[in-house]
Design an enzyme around this catalytic site. Structure first.
Site, PDB file in Angstrom:
ATOM      1  N   MET A   1      24.530   8.768   2.468  1.00 14.15           N
ATOM      2  CA  MET A   1      24.521  10.111   3.212  1.00 14.15           C
ATOM      3  C   MET A   1      24.517   9.897   4.619  1.00 14.15           C
ATOM      4  O   MET A   1      25.111  10.536   5.123  1.00 14.15           O
ATOM      5  CB  MET A   1      22.727  10.629   2.993  1.00 14.15           C
ATOM      6  CG  MET A   1      22.757  12.224   3.633  1.00 14.15           C
ATOM      7  SD  MET A   1      23.910  13.370   2.710  1.00 14.15           S
ATOM      8  CE  MET A   1      23.252  13.938   1.364  1.00 14.15           C
TER       9      MET A   1
ATOM     10  N   PHE B   1     -11.421  -7.231  13.765  1.00 11.36           N
ATOM     11  CA  PHE B   1     -10.449  -7.687  12.991  1.00 11.36           C
ATOM     12  C   PHE B   1     -10.152  -6.780  11.893  1.00 11.36           C
ATOM     13  O   PHE B   1     -11.084  -6.091  11.465  1.00 11.36           O
ATOM     14  CB  PHE B   1     -10.875  -8.922  12.142  1.00 11.36           C
ATOM     15  CG  PHE B   1      -9.804  -9.497  11.198  1.00 11.36           C
ATOM     16  CD1 PHE B   1      -8.564 -10.013  11.758  1.00 11.36           C
ATOM     17  CD2 PHE B   1     -10.159  -9.638  10.023  1.00 11.36           C
ATOM     18  CE1 PHE B   1      -7.592 -10.419  10.734  1.00 11.36           C
ATOM     19  CE2 PHE B   1      -9.089  -9.704   8.930  1.00 11.36           C
ATOM     20  CZ  PHE B   1      -8.079 -10.407   9.308  1.00 11.36           C
ATOM     21  N   GLN B   2      -9.036  -6.461  11.659  1.00 18.12           N
ATOM     22  CA  GLN B   2      -8.241  -5.180  10.838  1.00 18.12           C
ATOM     23  C   GLN B   2      -8.957  -4.008  11.017  1.00 18.12           C
ATOM     24  O   GLN B   2      -9.129  -3.270  10.143  1.00 18.12           O
ATOM     25  CB  GLN B   2      -8.716  -5.681   9.284  1.00 18.12           C
ATOM     26  CG  GLN B   2      -7.632  -6.921   8.914  1.00 18.12           C
ATOM     27  CD  GLN B   2      -7.400  -7.186   7.582  1.00 18.12           C
ATOM     28  OE1 GLN B   2      -8.439  -7.056   6.772  1.00 18.12           O
ATOM     29  NE2 GLN B   2      -6.324  -7.711   7.123  1.00 18.12           N
TER      30      GLN B   2
ATOM     31  N   GLU C   1       0.951  -1.289  -0.102  1.00 15.93           N
ATOM     32  CA  GLU C   1       0.030   0.024   0.006  1.00 15.93           C
ATOM     33  C   GLU C   1       0.905   1.248   0.060  1.00 15.93           C
ATOM     34  O   GLU C   1       0.330   2.291  -0.482  1.00 15.93           O
ATOM     35  CB  GLU C   1      -1.143   0.006   1.233  1.00 15.93           C
ATOM     36  CG  GLU C   1      -2.084  -1.121   1.118  1.00 15.93           C
ATOM     37  CD  GLU C   1      -1.586  -2.275   1.657  1.00 15.93           C
ATOM     38  OE1 GLU C   1      -0.570  -2.771   1.932  1.00 15.93           O
ATOM     39  OE2 GLU C   1      -2.760  -3.196   1.742  1.00 15.93           O
TER      40      GLU C   1
ATOM     41  N   LYS D   1     -17.553  -0.599   6.053  1.00 17.98           N
ATOM     42  CA  LYS D   1     -17.827  -1.191   5.072  1.00 17.98           C
ATOM     43  C   LYS D   1     -19.481  -1.578   4.710  1.00 17.98           C
ATOM     44  O   LYS D   1     -19.809  -1.679   3.643  1.00 17.98           O
ATOM     45  CB  LYS D   1     -17.544  -2.849   5.413  1.00 17.98           C
ATOM     46  CG  LYS D   1     -17.830  -4.183   4.311  1.00 17.98           C
ATOM     47  CD  LYS D   1     -17.035  -5.348   4.605  1.00 17.98           C
ATOM     48  CE  LYS D   1     -17.411  -6.051   3.355  1.00 17.98           C
ATOM     49  NZ  LYS D   1     -16.710  -7.738   3.502  1.00 17.98           N
TER      50      LYS D   1
END
Lengths: 163, 574
Positions: free
Chosen positions: B482, B113-114, B51, B163
Site C-alpha cells: 500500500m 523500576f518498571q 504483550e 503490587k
C-alpha cells in the site's frame, strides 16, 4: 462564540486530567478553567470557558458527557446566568499614583487587600470584561503581577445543577 | 464469607465473570496475580510472546465471540507494549479489559523500576480506566471494568493494580458483585420513538435510498434485524469495512462495502442517493472522502449508540441515539404492513445501480495468465472457495487487507476481523490465535503480507505451545504494497523504504517452529496448496504465496473528491 460549561465531576484522582486531556486530544480550546470541591464531597465543580461554533460546542458537550467521571454538565451560556471571576493584582502605588489607584479601585468597586509603601494588592470580582477594563485602567500606573481564577458561573433563576 | 488476597480475588472474579481465556505475559508487578492463576484451573491463561500480541489476541477473541477480551500484563514495558493493542480496540469499539501490574503504591511517582503511569499513557485510548487503591475494592472495580467495556459503545478499560494490592498476606472479604451501578453512566437502551417514526416516514417516501451500516450493527448483534428490515424495504445496502457480513454479501441487495477502496456501485449509489440510512457507522474520513462534497442530494438518518458520533463529521437530518438492535426492531414494526410510496422510482433506482454494477463486471482486476505472477485478488478468491466463504478471516493492514475485504465474500457478521480504525500492522496473526482458541473447529485464516507478518511472527511460538491451528496466507509481494501504491501515485514511483530487502526464508522459518509451510509461485500450484493447507483444521499451515508486486488496489477514491470520484484501474477514472 464563547461558552461557559459547568461540570459536576466525580471527585476521583485523574478525573480532571480526563477533562483537560479531552480538550487537547480533540483540538478544542480552553480559555479559562476553574475547579473546586462542592458541598457534596464526592463531587467537584469544574467550569471551563471555551470558544467554538455550534458544531464544535455540540461535540465538546457530547464528548464531555461521555467521560465516565462527568456526572452532569450545563452550558450556562444557553440561558441567563451569572458569571464571575476573581482577580488579585499587584499595582505600583508611588507618589501621586497612590491616590489615583485608590480612586480607580473605588470606581471599580474593588478592594485593596494588602499594602506596602510601594504597592497595593487589589482584589476585584466581576465578569471577564470588567477585569480586563480594570487592568487597562491600571496599565499606565504599572501592573506588577496578576492572578485570575478563571470564570465561575451559575444559572439565574430556579434552575439548579445538581444530582 | 470468604477471605481472599487481592490476587486470589482477581482469579476468582474472572471465573465468576465467566472469563474463559486471559492473554498475558508475567513480570515482577504481576507475579502475585500469576501465582493466583497458577493455583486454579477455571481461567485458562495463554502465554504470548509479546504483550501487543496479548491485546490483539484478546481483541480477536472479543470480535469473534462478542464477549470482552481479557489481558494481563506487568507494569512498565509490559503495559506500554500493550498500548498499540489497546488503541486498536478503542478505535474499533471492541470490549476489552486490560489488567496491568503496577509498582507498589508507596513507590508510585518515584520513577521506580518498571514504573510507568499507564493510566496516563492510555488515557486518550480507553473508554475508562481505574487504579486500585485498596484490595477490598477489587471485585467492584473489576465488575465496573467489565460492565463499562461491554455495554453502550464498547471499548477497552484499563485496570492498574499496584503490587501491594495483590499481596498474599492480606486477605479481605470476597463477594462477587452481580451488578454495579455508575451514577454517571447510563447507556441508552432505545432510540427516541418520534425520531424513529420520522425516519421511517422518510424511508417509505424515498426514491433513491441506500442503507449504510457499520460496525455498530455487528457489535450490537443486530444483523438479523438489519437483514429483515433491508429485505422488507427492498433497498440497496452498503456496509463499512467494519460492518462487512452484517448483511449477506451474496444477496443481490448488497452492493459491497464503501469508501476509499469500496465497490464502484456502492460509492456511486451513495453519491446519487436521496436518502442515506446510516446505522452504527461513524462517517469516517475513509468512507466520506471530502465531507463538503459528500452525498450532495441526500437526507441523512443517523442511528448510533454514541451521541458524539452523530453529526460529528456530517450533519444528520434525523439523528437517532440508540443501540442499532432496538432501533432496527422498532423500525421493522413501523414498516410492517406498509409499502414504499415510490415503487416506480425505486425500480428506476435499481436499474441505475445495476447499470453501475454492469459497468465494472469482469473488469475488477486482470487475472494472471500461465507463466505470470499470481494476482493477490485471485488468491483471496481461491481462499474463499476452499473455505466455502465460511472462515473467520483476520487481516493485517495494507493492500492484502483491502483485497481480503473485496474478494472474500462474507455472509455472516464477525467473520472479517480487521483493524479498521487504527490500521495496525501486526494485528492479524495474534487476532487469529484469539479466534481459533474459541472456535477450534472452524477455519481461521490470517490473510497477511510479509511486512505485517514480520511484526508479530514471534507468536508462532505461542501457536506451538497451545497447538493453535490457524492458516496463514502470506501474500508475499516483497514490498509494503500500500505504501508502494501511494508512492506510485503521488511520488513518481520513488519507493522510499517500501521494498522489503533480506526477507527470511519463510519456509525454513516456519519449519523451525515445527509447522508446515508451502511455497506457491504459480497458478497451477495454488489450488492444490490450498486444499492441502485446509485439509486439517487443527494444523497450523503457512502459505507463502508469491504475488505480483506491481498490483494496485482499485477502486480508489481520489483524495478530496466526492464519493463518486474514483480511480478504477491504473488507467481509468470516473
Amino acid at each position: 462564540m464563547r461558552h461557559i460549561i459547568s461540570i459536576l465531576l466525580e471527585n476521583e484522582p485523574g478525573a480532571l486530567s480526563r477533562v483537560v486531556g479531552l480538550f487537547s486530544q480533540r483540538n478544542y480550546n480552553i480559555e479559562t478553567l476553574n475547579v473546586a470541591p462542592t458541598e457534596d464531597p464526592s463531587l467537584s465543580r469544574l467550569t471551563v470557558t471555551t470558544i467554538g461554533d455550534d458544531r464544535v460546542i455540540e461535540q465538546i458537550t457530547k464528548h464531555l458527557n461521555k467521560l465516565i467521571d462527568v456526572v452532569k454538565l450545563v452550558d450556562l451560556t444557553e440561558g441567563n446566568h451569572i458569571e464571575r471571576e476573581l482577580m488579585l493584582v499587584k499595582v505600583k502605588a508611588l507618589g501621586a499614583a497612590r491616590d489615583e489607584v485608590k480612586r480607580t479601585v473605588d470606581i471599580f468597586r474593588a478592594q485593596i487587600v494588602d499594602v506596602t509603601p510601594s504597592l497595593y494588592t487589589v482584589q476585584i470580582t466581576g465578569d471577564a470584561a470588567k477585569l480586563d477594563a480594570f487592568l487597562q485602567a491600571m496599565a499606565p500606573v504599572g501592573i506588577l503581577e496578576v492572578a485570575r481564577t478563571g470564570v465561575s458561573g451559575i444559572a439565574r433563576g430556579d434552575k439548579v445543577l445538581s444530582l | 464469607m470468604e477471605l481472599l488476597s487481592g490476587a486470589d480475588m482477581i482469579a476468582r472474579f474472572l471465573k465468576d465473570e465467566g472469563v474463559e481465556y486471559i492473554y498475558g505475559y508475567p513480570g515482577g508487578a504481576a507475579l502475585h496475580i500469576y501465582d493466583a492463576l497458577f493455583r486454579q484451573d477455571d481461567v485458562k491463561h495463554i502465554l504470548v510472546r509479546h504483550e501487543q500480541a496479548a491485546t490483539h489476541a484478546a481483541d480477536g477473541y472479543a470480535r469473534a465471540s462478542g464477549k470482552p477480551g481479557v489481558v494481563l500484563v506487568t507494569s512498565g514495558p509490559g503495559a506500554t507494549n500493550a498500548v498499540t493493542g489497546i488503541a486498536t480496540a478503542y478505535m474499533d469499539s471492541i470490549p476489552m479489559v486490560v489488567l496491568c501490574g503496577q509498582v507498589m503504591s508507596h513507590l508510585i511517582g518515584d520513577d521506580a523500576f518498571q514504573e510507568t503511569d499507564i493510566v496516563g499513557v492510555t488515557r486518550p485510548i480507553v473508554k475508562h480506566s481505574f487504579s486500585i487503591r485498596h484490595p477490598s475494592e477489587i471485585p467492584e472495580v473489576l465488575k465496573k471494568a467489565f460492565y463499562l467495556a461491554s455495554t453502550g459503545r464498547p471499548g477497552p478499560v484499563v485496570v492498574d493494580i499496584p503490587k501491594d494490592m495483590t499481596a498474599p498476606t492480606e486477605r479481605y472479604e470476597y463477594v462477587y458483585p452481580k451488578k454495579v451501578k455508575l451514577r454517571s453512566y447510563n447507556p441508552v437502551t432505545r432510540g427516541h420513538t418520534g425520531q424513529i417514526k420520522k425516519a421511517v416516514e422518510l424511508m417509505l417516501k424515498a426514491k433513491r435510498p441506500v442503507f449504510y451500516t457499520g460496525g455498530g450493527v455487528v457489535t450490537g448483534c443486530a444483523s438479523e434485524g438489519l437483514t429483515d428490515l433491508v429485505k422488507k424495504l427492498g433497498f440497496p445496502i452498503t456496509t463499512t469495512l467494519m460492518g462487512i457480513g452484517a448483511y449477506p454479501q451474496s444477496d443481490k441487495q448488497c452492493l459491497g462495502w464503501l469508501g476509499m477502496h469500496g465497490s464502484y456501485e456502492s460509492n456511486m449509489a451513495m453519491h446519487h442517493a436521496d436518502l442515506i440510512i446510516a446505522i452504527g457507522a461513524r462517517f469516517d474520513d475513509r468512507v466520506t472522502n471530502n465531507t463538503s462534497k459528500f452525498c450532495p442530494t441526500a437526507k441523512i438518518i443517523h442511528v448510533d449508540v454514541d451521541p458524539s458520533s452523530v453529526s460529528k463529521t456530517v450533519r444528520a437530518d434525523v439523528p437517532i441515539v440508540g443501540p442499532a438492535g432496538s432501533v432496527i426492531d422498532e423500525m421493522i414494526s413501523l414498516v410492517q404492513g406498509r409499502t414504499v410510496e415510490n415503487a416506480g422510482a425505486l425500480t428506476e433506482w435499481w436499474e441505475k445501480i445495476d447499470g453501475w454494477r454492469g459497468e465494472r463486471e469482469g473488469k475488477l482486476y486482470e487475472p494472471s495468465k500461465t507463466g505470470e505472477a499470481l494476482k493477490p485478488q485471485e488468491v483471496v478468491e481461491a481462499v474463499c472457495r476452499v473455505t466455502r466463504g465460511e472462515a473467520f478471516v483476520t487481516t493485517d493492514v495494507g493492500q492484502h487487507q483491502m483485497f481480503a475485504a473485496q474478494y472474500y465474500k462474507f455472509d455472516k457478521p464477525n467473520r472479517l476481523i480487521t483493524s479498521g480504525g487504527l490500521g495496525t500492522m501486526g494485528f492479524g496473526f495474534p487476532a487469529a490465535m484469539g479466534v481459533k482458541m474459541s472456535y477450534p473447529d472452524d477455519d481461521v485464516v490470517c490473510i497477511t503480507g510479509e511486512g505485517s507478518f514480520q511484526m508479530m511472527m514471534q507468536e508462532l511460538s505461542t501457536c506451538k505451545q497451545y497447538g493453535v491451528g490457524v492458516k496463514i496466507v502470506n501474500l508475499n509481494n516483497q514490498s509494503l504494497g500500500m505504501v508502494r501504491q501511494w508512492q506510485d501515485l503521488n511520488y513518481k514511483s520513488r519507493h522510499a523504504h517500501s521494498y522489503m530487502e533480506s526477507l527470511p526464508d519463510f519456509h525454513m522459518l516456519i519449519e523451525a517452529y515445527g509447522f508446515t509451510a508451502i511455497t506457491v509461485t504459480t497458478k497451477e500450484e495454488l489450488a492444490p496448496a490450498l486444499e492441502r493447507a485446509f485439509a486439517d483444521k487443527h494444523e497450523l499451515v503457512f502459505l507463502d504465496i508469491k504475488v505480483d508486486p506491481f498490483e494496485h488496489v482499485y477502486p480508489m477514491q481520489v483524495p478530496l473528491g466526492a464519493m463518486r470520484d474514483m480511480l478504477l484501474s491504473k488507467t481509468e477514472r470516473t
